[in-house]
Design a protein around this motif. Structure first.
Motif, PDB file in Angstrom:
ATOM      1  N   LEU A 157      36.250 -56.366  71.221  1.00  0.00           N
ATOM      2  CA  LEU A 157      37.674 -56.572  71.533  1.00  0.00           C
ATOM      3  C   LEU A 157      37.835 -57.750  72.482  1.00  0.00           C
ATOM      4  N   ALA A 158      36.954 -57.860  73.466  1.00  0.00           N
ATOM      5  CA  ALA A 158      37.009 -58.989  74.397  1.00  0.00           C
ATOM      6  C   ALA A 158      36.819 -60.313  73.656  1.00  0.00           C
ATOM      7  N   GLY A 159      35.888 -60.339  72.721  1.00  0.00           N
ATOM      8  CA  GLY A 159      35.682 -61.547  71.913  1.00  0.00           C
ATOM      9  C   GLY A 159      36.906 -61.878  71.081  1.00  0.00           C
ATOM     10  N   SER A 160      37.515 -60.869  70.501  1.00  0.00           N
ATOM     11  CA  SER A 160      38.724 -61.077  69.709  1.00  0.00           C
ATOM     12  C   SER A 160      39.843 -61.636  70.574  1.00  0.00           C
ATOM     13  N   LEU A 161      40.002 -61.072  71.776  1.00  0.00           N
ATOM     14  CA  LEU A 161      41.018 -61.573  72.703  1.00  0.00           C
ATOM     15  C   LEU A 161      40.734 -63.019  73.090  1.00  0.00           C
ATOM     16  N   LEU A 162      39.487 -63.337  73.356  1.00  0.00           N
ATOM     17  CA  LEU A 162      39.124 -64.713  73.700  1.00  0.00           C
ATOM     18  C   LEU A 162      39.506 -65.675  72.576  1.00  0.00           C
ATOM     19  N   LEU A 163      39.241 -65.299  71.338  1.00  0.00           N
ATOM     20  CA  LEU A 163      39.601 -66.157  70.204  1.00  0.00           C
ATOM     21  C   LEU A 163      41.110 -66.320  70.095  1.00  0.00           C
ATOM     22  N   MET A 164      41.856 -65.253  70.341  1.00  0.00           N
ATOM     23  CA  MET A 164      43.326 -65.363  70.294  1.00  0.00           C
ATOM     24  C   MET A 164      43.838 -66.253  71.431  1.00  0.00           C
ATOM     25  N   LEU A 165      43.213 -66.171  72.598  1.00  0.00           N
ATOM     26  CA  LEU A 165      43.618 -67.040  73.704  1.00  0.00           C
ATOM     27  C   LEU A 165      43.289 -68.501  73.400  1.00  0.00           C
ATOM     28  N   LEU A 166      42.162 -68.752  72.758  1.00  0.00           N
ATOM     29  CA  LEU A 166      41.833 -70.113  72.329  1.00  0.00           C
ATOM     30  C   LEU A 166      42.836 -70.607  71.296  1.00  0.00           C
ATOM     31  N   PRO A 187      36.233 -76.662  63.568  1.00  0.00           N
ATOM     32  CA  PRO A 187      37.158 -77.408  62.700  1.00  0.00           C
ATOM     33  C   PRO A 187      38.337 -76.523  62.294  1.00  0.00           C
ATOM     34  N   VAL A 188      39.448 -77.132  61.969  1.00  0.00           N
ATOM     35  CA  VAL A 188      40.711 -76.457  61.624  1.00  0.00           C
ATOM     36  C   VAL A 188      40.909 -75.170  62.437  1.00  0.00           C
ATOM     37  N   PRO A 189      40.955 -75.312  63.767  1.00  0.00           N
ATOM     38  CA  PRO A 189      41.029 -74.124  64.620  1.00  0.00           C
ATOM     39  C   PRO A 189      42.297 -73.306  64.421  1.00  0.00           C
ATOM     40  N   GLY A 190      43.360 -73.921  63.938  1.00  0.00           N
ATOM     41  CA  GLY A 190      44.588 -73.174  63.686  1.00  0.00           C
ATOM     42  C   GLY A 190      44.426 -72.154  62.585  1.00  0.00           C
ATOM     43  N   ALA A 191      43.417 -72.322  61.765  1.00  0.00           N
ATOM     44  CA  ALA A 191      43.122 -71.355  60.704  1.00  0.00           C
ATOM     45  C   ALA A 191      41.926 -70.482  61.064  1.00  0.00           C
ATOM     46  N   VAL A 192      40.893 -71.088  61.628  1.00  0.00           N
ATOM     47  CA  VAL A 192      39.646 -70.368  61.886  1.00  0.00           C
ATOM     48  C   VAL A 192      39.785 -69.345  63.009  1.00  0.00           C
ATOM     49  N   LEU A 193      40.432 -69.729  64.109  1.00  0.00           N
ATOM     50  CA  LEU A 193      40.476 -68.844  65.283  1.00  0.00           C
ATOM     51  C   LEU A 193      41.169 -67.507  65.021  1.00  0.00           C
ATOM     52  N   PRO A 194      42.374 -67.492  64.425  1.00  0.00           N
ATOM     53  CA  PRO A 194      42.995 -66.182  64.219  1.00  0.00           C
ATOM     54  C   PRO A 194      42.248 -65.321  63.195  1.00  0.00           C
ATOM     55  N   VAL A 195      41.698 -65.948  62.173  1.00  0.00           N
ATOM     56  CA  VAL A 195      40.923 -65.185  61.187  1.00  0.00           C
ATOM     57  C   VAL A 195      39.723 -64.542  61.868  1.00  0.00           C
ATOM     58  N   ALA A 197      39.393 -63.865  65.013  1.00  0.00           N
ATOM     59  CA  ALA A 197      39.881 -62.855  65.954  1.00  0.00           C
ATOM     60  C   ALA A 197      40.164 -61.532  65.241  1.00  0.00           C
ATOM     61  N   PHE A 198      40.768 -61.602  64.069  1.00  0.00           N
ATOM     62  CA  PHE A 198      41.056 -60.367  63.339  1.00  0.00           C
ATOM     63  C   PHE A 198      39.790 -59.752  62.751  1.00  0.00           C
ATOM     64  N   LEU A 199      38.807 -60.568  62.408  1.00  0.00           N
ATOM     65  CA  LEU A 199      37.512 -60.017  61.985  1.00  0.00           C
ATOM     66  C   LEU A 199      36.870 -59.229  63.131  1.00  0.00           C
ATOM     67  N   LEU A 200      36.859 -59.812  64.318  1.00  0.00           N
ATOM     68  CA  LEU A 200      36.287 -59.109  65.473  1.00  0.00           C
ATOM     69  C   LEU A 200      37.086 -57.861  65.815  1.00  0.00           C
ATOM     70  N   LEU A 201      38.413 -57.921  65.649  1.00  0.00           N
ATOM     71  CA  LEU A 201      39.248 -56.739  65.883  1.00  0.00           C
ATOM     72  C   LEU A 201      38.872 -55.636  64.888  1.00  0.00           C
ATOM     73  N   GLY A 202      38.620 -56.022  63.644  1.00  0.00           N
ATOM     74  CA  GLY A 202      38.182 -55.049  62.640  1.00  0.00           C
ATOM     75  C   GLY A 202      36.850 -54.420  62.983  1.00  0.00           C
ATOM     76  N   ILE A 203      35.935 -55.230  63.524  1.00  0.00           N
ATOM     77  CA  ILE A 203      34.640 -54.686  63.957  1.00  0.00           C
ATOM     78  C   ILE A 203      34.852 -53.726  65.116  1.00  0.00           C
ATOM     79  N   TYR A 204      35.656 -54.142  66.105  1.00  0.00           N
ATOM     80  CA  TYR A 204      35.924 -53.285  67.263  1.00  0.00           C
ATOM     81  C   TYR A 204      36.488 -51.934  66.826  1.00  0.00           C
ATOM     82  N   GLY A 205      37.456 -51.969  65.918  1.00  0.00           N
ATOM     83  CA  GLY A 205      38.077 -50.729  65.477  1.00  0.00           C
ATOM     84  C   GLY A 205      37.280 -49.985  64.426  1.00  0.00           C
TER      85      GLY A 205
END
Length: 167
Positions: A74-83, A110-118, A120-128
């Motif tokens: 979850l912390a990693g996911s939050l970090l990616l969303m903050l980035l 590269p293309v952080p506007g696409a990579v970062l949220p994806v 983040a949601f992958l890590l959120l899925g792992i967390y949950g």
């Protein structure tokens, strides 16, 4: 597999995703169109967006739990969303050209506007531990990153072609 109920963490992540995109819709760069987008990737992107939104909101497994090493997901996911938010701030402070949107990187991503949220949601899925979120984020990733990568490649091709105008 996922316990049904409202996820306030999922709602916060979606708000972090939605607010800058609404601002962007009011300040789109000149020449920004959907022209030339791969229809299959756009379809995957839309399906992924819908699936991620549903998963983020309807599984309580994403909500806070007592601290454990598993909480690092979850912390990693939050970090990616903050980035991701930081990338948007950088975009809004820029001249807001297509290059600023598609042909920039953040910390080498590269293309952080696409990579970062994806991511983040992958890590959120792992967390949950929600398989549906992992599948939804993977679907979104193929479509969203693919569409953005296509725009990036088109920009670079036009930039390297003498006498051509940008798309």
């Amino acid at each position: 597999m996922g316990r049904l109920g409202f996820s306030y963490i999922g709602a916060v992540w979606l708000a972090m995703l939605l607010v800058p995109n609404l601002l962007w819709a009011r300040h789109m760069p000149q020449g920004c169109t959907a022209q030339g987008e791969n229809r299959a990737l756009v379809l995957l992107e839309r399906l992924g967006q819908a699936a991620v939104t549903c998963c983020a909101l309807v599984f309580t497994d994403f909500n806070l739990r007592p601290w454990s090493p598993w909480s690092l997901w979850l912390a990693g996911s939050l970090l990616l969303m903050l980035l991701y938010e930081l990338w948007w701030i950088r975009y809004f402070r820029s001249p807001r050209r297509l290059e600023d949107l598609y042909d920039s990187s953040l910390l080498g991503i590269p293309v952080p506007g696409a990579v970062l949220p994806v991511a983040a949601f992958l890590l959120l899925g792992i967390y949950g531990r929600v398989l549906w979120m992992l599948l939804a984020a993977a679907l979104l990733g193929v479509g969203h990153i693919g569409v953005h990568w296509g725009h990036r490649q088109t920009l670079r091709a036009h930039k390297n072609t003498p006498g051509q105008n940008r798309p």
